[in-house]
Design an enzyme around this catalytic site. Structure first.
Site, mmCIF file in Angstrom:
data_model
loop_
_atom_site.group_PDB
_atom_site.id
_atom_site.type_symbol
_atom_site.label_atom_id
_atom_site.label_comp_id
_atom_site.label_asym_id
_atom_site.label_seq_id
_atom_site.Cartn_x
_atom_site.Cartn_y
_atom_site.Cartn_z
ATOM 1 N N LYS A 199 -6.417 2.983 -2.369
ATOM 2 C CA LYS A 199 -6.332 1.776 -3.208
ATOM 3 C C LYS A 199 -4.910 1.196 -3.197
ATOM 4 O O LYS A 199 -4.695 -0.004 -3.008
ATOM 5 C CB LYS A 199 -6.762 2.121 -4.636
ATOM 6 C CG LYS A 199 -6.329 1.149 -5.696
ATOM 7 C CD LYS A 199 -7.103 -0.153 -5.615
ATOM 8 C CE LYS A 199 -6.470 -1.207 -6.494
ATOM 9 N NZ LYS A 199 -7.225 -2.416 -6.583
ATOM 10 N N CYS A 253 -1.367 -6.515 -9.316
ATOM 11 C CA CYS A 253 -1.541 -5.449 -8.323
ATOM 12 C C CYS A 253 -0.513 -5.479 -7.213
ATOM 13 O O CYS A 253 0.192 -4.497 -7.004
ATOM 14 C CB CYS A 253 -2.928 -5.564 -7.709
ATOM 15 S SG CYS A 253 -4.186 -5.393 -8.953
HETATM 16 N N1 SAJ Z 1 0.387 -14.695 -1.681
HETATM 17 C C1 SAJ Z 1 1.390 -15.227 -0.858
HETATM 18 N N2 SAJ Z 1 1.090 -15.463 0.450
HETATM 19 C C2 SAJ Z 1 -0.137 -15.197 0.972
HETATM 20 C C3 SAJ Z 1 -1.132 -14.653 0.139
HETATM 21 C C4 SAJ Z 1 -0.836 -14.416 -1.188
HETATM 22 O O1 SAJ Z 1 2.517 -15.491 -1.277
HETATM 23 O O2 SAJ Z 1 -0.334 -15.472 2.160
HETATM 24 C C5 SAJ Z 1 0.654 -14.450 -3.113
HETATM 25 C C6 SAJ Z 1 -0.275 -15.230 -4.022
HETATM 26 O O3 SAJ Z 1 0.196 -16.540 -4.254
HETATM 27 C C7 SAJ Z 1 -0.270 -14.383 -5.287
HETATM 28 C C8 SAJ Z 1 -0.090 -12.963 -4.751
HETATM 29 O O4 SAJ Z 1 0.350 -13.109 -3.418
HETATM 30 O O5 SAJ Z 1 0.830 -14.698 -6.114
HETATM 31 C C9 SAJ Z 1 -1.296 -12.051 -4.775
HETATM 32 O O6 SAJ Z 1 -2.500 -12.757 -4.630
HETATM 33 P P1 SAJ Z 1 -3.761 -12.248 -3.790
HETATM 34 O O7 SAJ Z 1 -4.764 -13.313 -3.889
HETATM 35 O O8 SAJ Z 1 -3.377 -11.827 -2.428
HETATM 36 O O9 SAJ Z 1 -4.205 -10.886 -4.510
HETATM 37 P P2 SAJ Z 1 -4.639 -10.444 -6.010
HETATM 38 O O10 SAJ Z 1 -3.468 -9.808 -6.680
HETATM 39 O O11 SAJ Z 1 -5.344 -11.526 -6.740
HETATM 40 O O12 SAJ Z 1 -5.708 -9.298 -5.688
HETATM 41 C C10 SAJ Z 1 -5.358 -8.157 -4.920
HETATM 42 C C11 SAJ Z 1 -6.408 -7.966 -3.832
HETATM 43 N N3 SAJ Z 1 -5.961 -6.973 -2.864
HETATM 44 C C12 SAJ Z 1 -5.925 -7.215 -1.549
HETATM 45 O O13 SAJ Z 1 -6.233 -8.270 -1.043
HETATM 46 C C13 SAJ Z 1 -5.473 -6.079 -0.675
HETATM 47 C C14 SAJ Z 1 -7.730 -7.565 -4.480
HETATM 48 O O14 SAJ Z 1 -8.694 -7.239 -3.490
HETATM 49 C C15 SAJ Z 1 -7.520 -6.347 -5.376
HETATM 50 O O15 SAJ Z 1 -8.692 -6.026 -6.080
HETATM 51 C C16 SAJ Z 1 -6.473 -6.682 -6.426
HETATM 52 O O16 SAJ Z 1 -5.259 -7.039 -5.753
HETATM 53 C C17 SAJ Z 1 -6.315 -5.457 -7.306
HETATM 54 O O17 SAJ Z 1 -6.810 -5.480 -8.442
HETATM 55 O O18 SAJ Z 1 -5.799 -4.442 -6.829
#
Ligand code: SAJ
Length: 406
Positions: A199, A253
């Protein structure tokens, strides 16, 4: 067969609703009486796509909410596991206290599933001893970390693959079958330590990849190249998929979990540590860019700079660890009490002194709009920004006059 879900937040509530609407008897428990009374009255506590319909189905199926723990066959603990900012280590007190309360009421042979994200080794170090202390080693421990993404939770609950970590494979299989009542993805049964580590590794993988995109942004800046174009060209390679540079990384996360690895394995997790520093430096880059644009355009009053977006990503109402909050903290740490107006269509409660609750009012009072979060709203109202300067930190707006990128 009764399931008691402990912690009715972003993960626990949709999970409880999903089980209830797929034939299980469910009691949702939360220590906050307001959450319980609101849900009992049929009012949801947060917004999420598809959750209204799921809530209605679960209510029809007889889901109950309570501040008390129930005598149940299966417990699902979905309480927060924040990390301590100073030591970067996980705070297990909510999980421990929930498990202790479970042990006080659980019948013999019950299963206690921890869904909350924990750092590798936490179940052995912090949870298992509670069973020994309470002489409740008859209770089966399971770790079933969730993977759903805010904004698409319901679809992902039904379709993502899942991991079930258990001491005893037959208990693992039984729990896999239970999740299989609503989950169409592959359900992998493994041991608890592998489940914990995988995880955290998943979110670390993403953090490192985002950091790579953010570092490329700095490299392309220094090289005088457009990073978006470089990434678009590189991504034509069949095995390359570079993510997007942005104003920082938010959520509960990705900015948090990788620190568990750094905290527990400081000698090994050097790439991860560097990636976290790169991502954490991004709000400061936004701050510098705002300064440059102000100077170029003779703006000398921060009150003329509006921050659009407070949540950690588009179209969710979750603000935890958001890049905007990090930016405001950074400004405060430099002794700047930011007078910038701030607006977010998803955040209806006042969280910041200069928050504005109306798009037109927000846009009218500023010269520069800093788009921190590309909510659908701003994408559909781009024409209303035609006489403003816009700093698009996410490169999400396409063609706007007077557009600046990070
Ligand atoms: N972000 C960037 N650049 C990108 C992609 C995202 O700067 O190319 C930023 C986003 O703007 C945001 C952050 O990263 O601020 C995280 O967003 P996210 O949409 O990637 O992820 P979370 O935190 O909403 O959810 C993640 C997910 N994990 C993965 O994709 C590996 C989700 O599947 C998990 O369930 C969740 O964390 C968790 O609860 O662990």
């Amino acid at each position: 067969m009764l399931i008691n879900v402990i912690g009715l937040g972003y993960i626990g509530l949709p999970t409880a609703l999903m089980f209830a609407s797929h034939g299980s008897s469910v009691i949702g428990t939360d220590q906050n009486p307001e959450v319980v009374s609101s849900l009992t009255a049929g009012e949801l506590t947060f917004e999420e796509s598809g959750i209204n319909e799921l809530f209605a189905a679960a209510m029809n199926s007889g889901i109950k909410f309570s501040t008390q723990y129930a005598v149940a066959d299966v417990y699902i603990v979905a309480v927060p596991t924040p990390y301590r900012k100073d030591t970067k280590q996980i705070e297990t007190s909510y999980v421990r206290s929930a498990v202790q309360s479970v042990l006080a009421v659980a019948p013999r042979g019950a299963v206690c599933i921890v869904e909350s994200t924990v750092s590798p080794g936490t179940i052995d170090k912090c949870v298992r001893p509670l069973l020994r202390e309470a002489t409740r080693e008859d209770v089966h421990l399971v770790h079933a970390p969730e993977r759903i993404i805010p904004g698409n939770m319901i679809v992902e609950l039904e379709n993502n693959n899942r991991t079930i970590g258990a001491d005893d494979a037959s208990v693992g299989e039984r729990i896999a079958q239970l999740y299989g009542t609503f989950c169409h993805g592959e359900i992998v049964v493994t041991d608890i330590r592998t489940a914990e580590m995988s995880k955290v590794v998943e979110n670390t993988y993403r953090a490192v990849n985002i950091a790579f995109a953010n570092e490329l942004d700095a490299i392309c800046d220094a090289a005088g190249l457009d990073v978006r174009q470089v990434i678009a060209v590189a991504n034509k390679h069949p095995r390359v998929n570079i993510l997007n540079p942005g104003p920082g990384v938010g959520g509960h996360c990705i900015p948090v979990d990788p620190w568990f690895l750094v905290g527990d394995f400081p000698e090994q997790a050097t790439l991860v540590r560097e990636a976290m520093y790169i991502n954490e430096a991004r709000p400061e880059k936004v701050m510098k860019r705002i300064g440059e644009i102000m100077e170029e355009n003779g703006i000398d009053d921060l009150a003329k700079v509006g921050i659009y977006g407070l949540t950690y990503k588009a179209d969710v109402d979750d603000v935890r660890e958001s890049p905007t909050l990090q930016l405001l903290d950074k400004l405060r740490s430099f002794g700047i009490r930011p007078p910038m107006p701030l607006y977010d269509p998803m955040v209806k409660t006042g969280m910041y002194e200069n928050q504005v609750f109306d798009f037109d009012e927000f846009v009218t009072q500023v010269d520069l709009v800093v788009v921190m979060v590309p909510h659908t709203e701003i994408k559909s109202r781009i024409t209303e920004l035609s006489n403003k300067m816009v700093l698009d930190t996410q490169n999400a707006l396409g063609s706007v006059d007077n557009l600046y990128t990070l």
